[in-house]
Design a protein around this motif. Structure first.
Motif, PDB file in Angstrom:
ATOM      1  N   PHE A  11      12.425   2.615 -10.369  1.00  0.00           N
ATOM      2  CA  PHE A  11      13.259   1.429 -10.372  1.00  0.00           C
ATOM      3  C   PHE A  11      13.374   0.760  -9.018  1.00  0.00           C
ATOM      4  CE2 PHE A  11      14.786   4.011 -13.899  1.00  0.00           C
ATOM      5  CZ  PHE A  11      14.699   3.097 -14.911  1.00  0.00           C
ATOM      6  N   GLN A  12      13.137   1.509  -7.974  1.00  0.00           N
ATOM      7  CA  GLN A  12      13.353   0.947  -6.645  1.00  0.00           C
ATOM      8  C   GLN A  12      12.478   1.676  -5.642  1.00  0.00           C
ATOM      9  OE1 GLN A  12      17.420   1.330  -5.391  1.00  0.00           O
ATOM     10  NE2 GLN A  12      17.346  -0.508  -4.145  1.00  0.00           N
ATOM     11  N   ILE A  13      11.820   0.932  -4.777  1.00  0.00           N
ATOM     12  CA  ILE A  13      11.040   1.499  -3.687  1.00  0.00           C
ATOM     13  C   ILE A  13      11.453   0.771  -2.412  1.00  0.00           C
ATOM     14  CG2 ILE A  13       8.746   1.926  -2.746  1.00  0.00           C
ATOM     15  CD1 ILE A  13       7.627   1.960  -5.522  1.00  0.00           C
ATOM     16  N   THR A  14      12.007   1.516  -1.456  1.00  0.00           N
ATOM     17  CA  THR A  14      12.532   0.918  -0.236  1.00  0.00           C
ATOM     18  C   THR A  14      11.987   1.644   0.982  1.00  0.00           C
ATOM     19  OG1 THR A  14      14.595   0.443  -1.405  1.00  0.00           O
ATOM     20  CG2 THR A  14      14.631   0.271   1.000  1.00  0.00           C
ATOM     21  N   LYS A  15      11.506   0.902   1.957  1.00  0.00           N
ATOM     22  CA  LYS A  15      11.055   1.514   3.201  1.00  0.00           C
ATOM     23  C   LYS A  15      12.266   1.786   4.080  1.00  0.00           C
ATOM     24  CE  LYS A  15       7.286   0.151   5.087  1.00  0.00           C
ATOM     25  NZ  LYS A  15       6.277  -0.699   5.768  1.00  0.00           N
ATOM     26  N   ILE A  16      12.469   3.061   4.455  1.00  0.00           N
ATOM     27  CA  ILE A  16      13.612   3.461   5.266  1.00  0.00           C
ATOM     28  C   ILE A  16      13.291   3.368   6.751  1.00  0.00           C
ATOM     29  CG2 ILE A  16      15.238   5.318   5.792  1.00  0.00           C
ATOM     30  CD1 ILE A  16      15.573   4.068   3.022  1.00  0.00           C
ATOM     31  N   SER A  17      12.109   3.847   7.136  1.00  0.00           N
ATOM     32  CA  SER A  17      11.722   3.809   8.542  1.00  0.00           C
ATOM     33  C   SER A  17      10.211   3.961   8.656  1.00  0.00           C
ATOM     34  CB  SER A  17      12.415   4.932   9.327  1.00  0.00           C
ATOM     35  OG  SER A  17      11.966   6.210   8.871  1.00  0.00           O
ATOM     36  N   GLU A  18       9.700   3.603   9.841  1.00  0.00           N
ATOM     37  CA  GLU A  18       8.284   3.811  10.104  1.00  0.00           C
ATOM     38  C   GLU A  18       8.020   3.809  11.598  1.00  0.00           C
ATOM     39  OE1 GLU A  18       5.263   0.771   9.521  1.00  0.00           O
ATOM     40  OE2 GLU A  18       6.846  -0.664   9.016  1.00  0.00           O
ATOM     41  N   ASP A  19       7.035   4.577  12.000  1.00  0.00           N
ATOM     42  CA  ASP A  19       6.499   4.547  13.355  1.00  0.00           C
ATOM     43  C   ASP A  19       4.993   4.725  13.222  1.00  0.00           C
ATOM     44  OD1 ASP A  19       5.840   7.365  13.270  1.00  0.00           O
ATOM     45  OD2 ASP A  19       7.929   7.824  13.741  1.00  0.00           O
ATOM     46  N   PRO A  20       4.247   4.757  14.302  1.00  0.00           N
ATOM     47  CA  PRO A  20       2.779   4.849  14.175  1.00  0.00           C
ATOM     48  C   PRO A  20       2.274   6.087  13.447  1.00  0.00           C
ATOM     49  CG  PRO A  20       3.371   4.095  16.371  1.00  0.00           C
ATOM     50  CD  PRO A  20       4.660   4.499  15.698  1.00  0.00           C
ATOM     51  N   GLU A  21       3.113   7.125  13.338  1.00  0.00           N
ATOM     52  CA  GLU A  21       2.650   8.378  12.742  1.00  0.00           C
ATOM     53  C   GLU A  21       3.312   8.720  11.412  1.00  0.00           C
ATOM     54  OE1 GLU A  21       0.126   9.947  13.984  1.00  0.00           O
ATOM     55  OE2 GLU A  21       0.027   8.598  15.705  1.00  0.00           O
ATOM     56  N   LEU A  22       4.462   8.110  11.120  1.00  0.00           N
ATOM     57  CA  LEU A  22       5.220   8.536   9.935  1.00  0.00           C
ATOM     58  C   LEU A  22       6.001   7.378   9.337  1.00  0.00           C
ATOM     59  CD1 LEU A  22       6.225  10.991   8.182  1.00  0.00           C
ATOM     60  CD2 LEU A  22       8.161  11.115   9.768  1.00  0.00           C
ATOM     61  N   LYS A  23       5.978   7.301   7.996  1.00  0.00           N
ATOM     62  CA  LYS A  23       6.805   6.355   7.253  1.00  0.00           C
ATOM     63  C   LYS A  23       7.675   7.135   6.273  1.00  0.00           C
ATOM     64  CE  LYS A  23       3.136   2.854   7.250  1.00  0.00           C
ATOM     65  NZ  LYS A  23       2.310   1.956   6.393  1.00  0.00           N
ATOM     66  N   VAL A  24       8.873   6.634   6.047  1.00  0.00           N
ATOM     67  CA  VAL A  24       9.782   7.254   5.079  1.00  0.00           C
ATOM     68  C   VAL A  24      10.101   6.218   4.007  1.00  0.00           C
ATOM     69  CG1 VAL A  24      11.989   8.388   4.695  1.00  0.00           C
ATOM     70  CG2 VAL A  24      10.781   8.718   6.866  1.00  0.00           C
ATOM     71  N   ILE A  25       9.827   6.570   2.758  1.00  0.00           N
ATOM     72  CA  ILE A  25      10.039   5.686   1.622  1.00  0.00           C
ATOM     73  C   ILE A  25      11.064   6.310   0.677  1.00  0.00           C
ATOM     74  CG2 ILE A  25       8.934   4.469  -0.291  1.00  0.00           C
ATOM     75  CD1 ILE A  25       7.896   3.626   2.446  1.00  0.00           C
ATOM     76  N   LYS A  26      12.029   5.509   0.266  1.00  0.00           N
ATOM     77  CA  LYS A  26      13.060   5.974  -0.673  1.00  0.00           C
ATOM     78  C   LYS A  26      12.808   5.355  -2.047  1.00  0.00           C
ATOM     79  CE  LYS A  26      18.070   5.597  -1.497  1.00  0.00           C
ATOM     80  NZ  LYS A  26      19.340   5.048  -0.961  1.00  0.00           N
ATOM     81  N   THR A  27      12.936   6.166  -3.095  1.00  0.00           N
ATOM     82  CA  THR A  27      12.752   5.671  -4.459  1.00  0.00           C
ATOM     83  C   THR A  27      13.919   6.082  -5.342  1.00  0.00           C
ATOM     84  OG1 THR A  27      11.604   7.650  -5.298  1.00  0.00           O
ATOM     85  CG2 THR A  27      10.250   5.948  -4.238  1.00  0.00           C
ATOM     86  N   SER A  64       0.827  -1.198   0.000  1.00  0.00           N
ATOM     87  CA  SER A  64       0.000   0.000   0.000  1.00  0.00           C
ATOM     88  C   SER A  64       0.865   1.254   0.000  1.00  0.00           C
ATOM     89  CB  SER A  64      -0.940   0.011   1.210  1.00  0.00           C
ATOM     90  OG  SER A  64      -0.210   0.103   2.422  1.00  0.00           O
ATOM     91  N   ASP A  65       2.017   1.202   0.676  1.00  0.00           N
ATOM     92  CA  ASP A  65       2.950   2.327   0.636  1.00  0.00           C
ATOM     93  C   ASP A  65       3.484   2.517  -0.779  1.00  0.00           C
ATOM     94  OD1 ASP A  65       2.598   2.393   3.380  1.00  0.00           O
ATOM     95  OD2 ASP A  65       4.375   1.191   3.776  1.00  0.00           O
ATOM     96  N   LYS A  66       3.812   1.408  -1.418  1.00  0.00           N
ATOM     97  CA  LYS A  66       4.301   1.467  -2.795  1.00  0.00           C
ATOM     98  C   LYS A  66       3.239   2.046  -3.723  1.00  0.00           C
ATOM     99  CE  LYS A  66       6.404  -2.232  -4.317  1.00  0.00           C
ATOM    100  NZ  LYS A  66       6.701  -3.673  -4.541  1.00  0.00           N
ATOM    101  N   GLU A  67       2.002   1.664  -3.487  1.00  0.00           N
ATOM    102  CA  GLU A  67       0.918   2.170  -4.334  1.00  0.00           C
ATOM    103  C   GLU A  67       0.754   3.668  -4.185  1.00  0.00           C
ATOM    104  OE1 GLU A  67      -2.131  -1.601  -4.803  1.00  0.00           O
ATOM    105  OE2 GLU A  67      -2.327  -0.294  -3.066  1.00  0.00           O
ATOM    106  N   LEU A  68       0.926   4.185  -2.963  1.00  0.00           N
ATOM    107  CA  LEU A  68       0.840   5.627  -2.755  1.00  0.00           C
ATOM    108  C   LEU A  68       1.884   6.360  -3.596  1.00  0.00           C
ATOM    109  CD1 LEU A  68       0.269   6.046   1.103  1.00  0.00           C
ATOM    110  CD2 LEU A  68      -1.300   6.722  -0.720  1.00  0.00           C
ATOM    111  N   VAL A  69       3.105   5.857  -3.572  1.00  0.00           N
ATOM    112  CA  VAL A  69       4.197   6.498  -4.301  1.00  0.00           C
ATOM    113  C   VAL A  69       4.002   6.372  -5.810  1.00  0.00           C
ATOM    114  CG1 VAL A  69       6.671   6.432  -4.764  1.00  0.00           C
ATOM    115  CG2 VAL A  69       5.834   6.206  -2.415  1.00  0.00           C
ATOM    116  N   THR A  70       3.647   5.172  -6.273  1.00  0.00           N
ATOM    117  CA  THR A  70       3.482   4.971  -7.712  1.00  0.00           C
ATOM    118  C   THR A  70       2.295   5.783  -8.245  1.00  0.00           C
ATOM    119  OG1 THR A  70       2.220   2.939  -7.278  1.00  0.00           O
ATOM    120  CG2 THR A  70       4.558   2.708  -7.753  1.00  0.00           C
ATOM    121  N   LYS A  71       1.240   5.887  -7.445  1.00  0.00           N
ATOM    122  CA  LYS A  71       0.093   6.692  -7.873  1.00  0.00           C
ATOM    123  C   LYS A  71       0.453   8.172  -7.912  1.00  0.00           C
ATOM    124  CE  LYS A  71      -3.821   3.750  -6.592  1.00  0.00           C
ATOM    125  NZ  LYS A  71      -5.046   3.631  -5.755  1.00  0.00           N
TER     126      LYS A  71
END
Length: 261
Positions: free
Chosen positions: A193-209, A126-133
Motif C-alpha cells: 500500500f505504501q513505499i516510502t524512502k526513509i534515508s539514503e547515502d552512497p552505500e545504503l538506502k532504507v525503504i519503508k513499506t 528502481s528502489d520501488k521495483e526492488l521491493v515489489t519484485k
C-alpha cells in the motif's frame, strides 16, 4: 494514504457515469446521493471485464452506500486501514475507475511523484521495483512448496545476505512440514500500500513499506493454516560494486506472521 484517498474521491466525482447522473448536478452529497452512487458502482462492477471470475468471488460486485458515505466524510479510524473489508472496498472503487486494483491505481497515478532522479543517477522507481519484485518472488516461491526455489532472488538480493538466509529458512520450515500453498480463487494474495524512502547515502538506502499478506497453507492431512496480517517493513538496500540490491529487512511482526502452530 490520505493523498491517495482524496485522489480516488475526486476521480469518482469526475467519472463520466457519475457526471451524467443526478450526482453531477449536486455538490453536497447526502445519504440519497450515496445510494445512487452505490447503485452506479455496483452495476458497473457487475459488467466490468476487469473483474475476473476469481476477483468476483473474492471481492463481490456490490458496495454499501453507508461505506461510501463514511469514506467520503472521513468517518473512519486508522484501524480501518487494517480491515480486509476496507481494502476490498478500495479495490472495487479502483476497478470502477478503470484500474485492476488499488496497487494499479497507485502505480499509474502516483508513479511520477516518486520517480525523480537521485544524485547517484538511480531513480526512486528502481528502489520501488526492488521491493515489489522481492514481494512477488516471495509469493511465487511459496507456490513451489514443498520444494524450495530461491533462484530468482539472486537478481535483486545480495548473495549470502541475512534476508536471503531468512527467506530460505522460512521456506524450508514450510517444506519440512509438507505444507502446500493455496492460491485457488485468489485465496492467497498480498498488496503493497505504501513505499516510502526513509534515508539514503552512497552505500545504503532504507525503504519503508506497508504490506498486507493473506496466505493460506494446507498440510498433507488437509488442515488449513492462515496468515492474515497488515504490517510495516523496513528494507535495507546496499550498493555493492555499483549494483543496488536488498541486503536485509526489519519486520517487527516477523515472528507472529510466519508462525504456524
Amino acid at each position: 494514504m490520505e493523498k491517495i484517498y482524496n485522489a480516488i474521491k475526486g476521480d469518482i466525482r469526475s467519472h463520466p457515469e457519475v457526471n451524467s447522473s443526478l450526482l453531477g448536478i449536486v455538490d453536497d452529497w447526502k445519504r440519497s446521493q450515496y445510494v445512487i452512487l452505490a447503485d452506479l458502482i455496483s452495476k458497473h462492477l457487475a459488467k466490468s471485464p476487469i473483474l475476473t471470475e476469481e476477483k468476483r468471488l473474492s471481492l463481490g460486485t456490490t458496495i454499501s452506500p453507508i461505506t461510501l458515505q463514511r469514506f467520503y466524510e472521513n468517518e473512519y479510524q486508522i484501524k480501518t486501514h487494517n480491515d480486509l473489508r476496507f481494502i476490498k472496498t478500495l479495490d472495487k472503487l479502483c476497478i470502477f475507475l478503470g484500474k485492476t486494483d488499488l496497487n494499479d491505481y497507485i502505480h499509474k497515478n502516483f508513479q511520477k511523484d516518486d520517480s525523480a532522479p537521485n544524485d547517484d543517477g538511480n531513480t526512486y522507481l528502481s528502489d520501488k521495483e526492488l521491493v515489489t519484485k522481492f514481494c512477488q518472488f516471495q509469493f511465487d516461491a511459496l507456490k513451489h512448496l514443498p520444494a524450495i526455489n530461491v533462484a530468482e532472488f539472486s537478481t535483486i538480493v545480495c548473495k549470502d545476505s541475512p534476508i536471503l538466509e531468512r527467506t530460505t529458512q522460512y521456506l524450508q520450515e514450510k517444506g519440512n512440514k509438507n505444507l502446500v500453498f493455496v492460491t485457488e480463487n485468489n485465496r492467497s494474495n498480498y498488496e503493497i500500500f505504501q513505499i516510502t524512502k526513509i534515508s539514503e547515502d552512497p552505500e545504503l538506502k532504507v525503504i519503508k513499506t506497508r504490506e498486507f499478506w493473506n496466505l493460506v497453507f494446507k498440510d498433507d492431512k488437509e488442515n488449513s493454516y492462515v496468515v492474515h496480517h497488515l504490517n510495516t517493513q523496513f528494507y535495507f538496500i546496499k550498493n555493492l560494486d555499483n549494483h543496488w540490491k536488498i541486503w536485509d529487512n526489519f519486520n517487527p511482526d516477523y515472528g507472529n506472521i510466519l508462525k504456524i502452530n
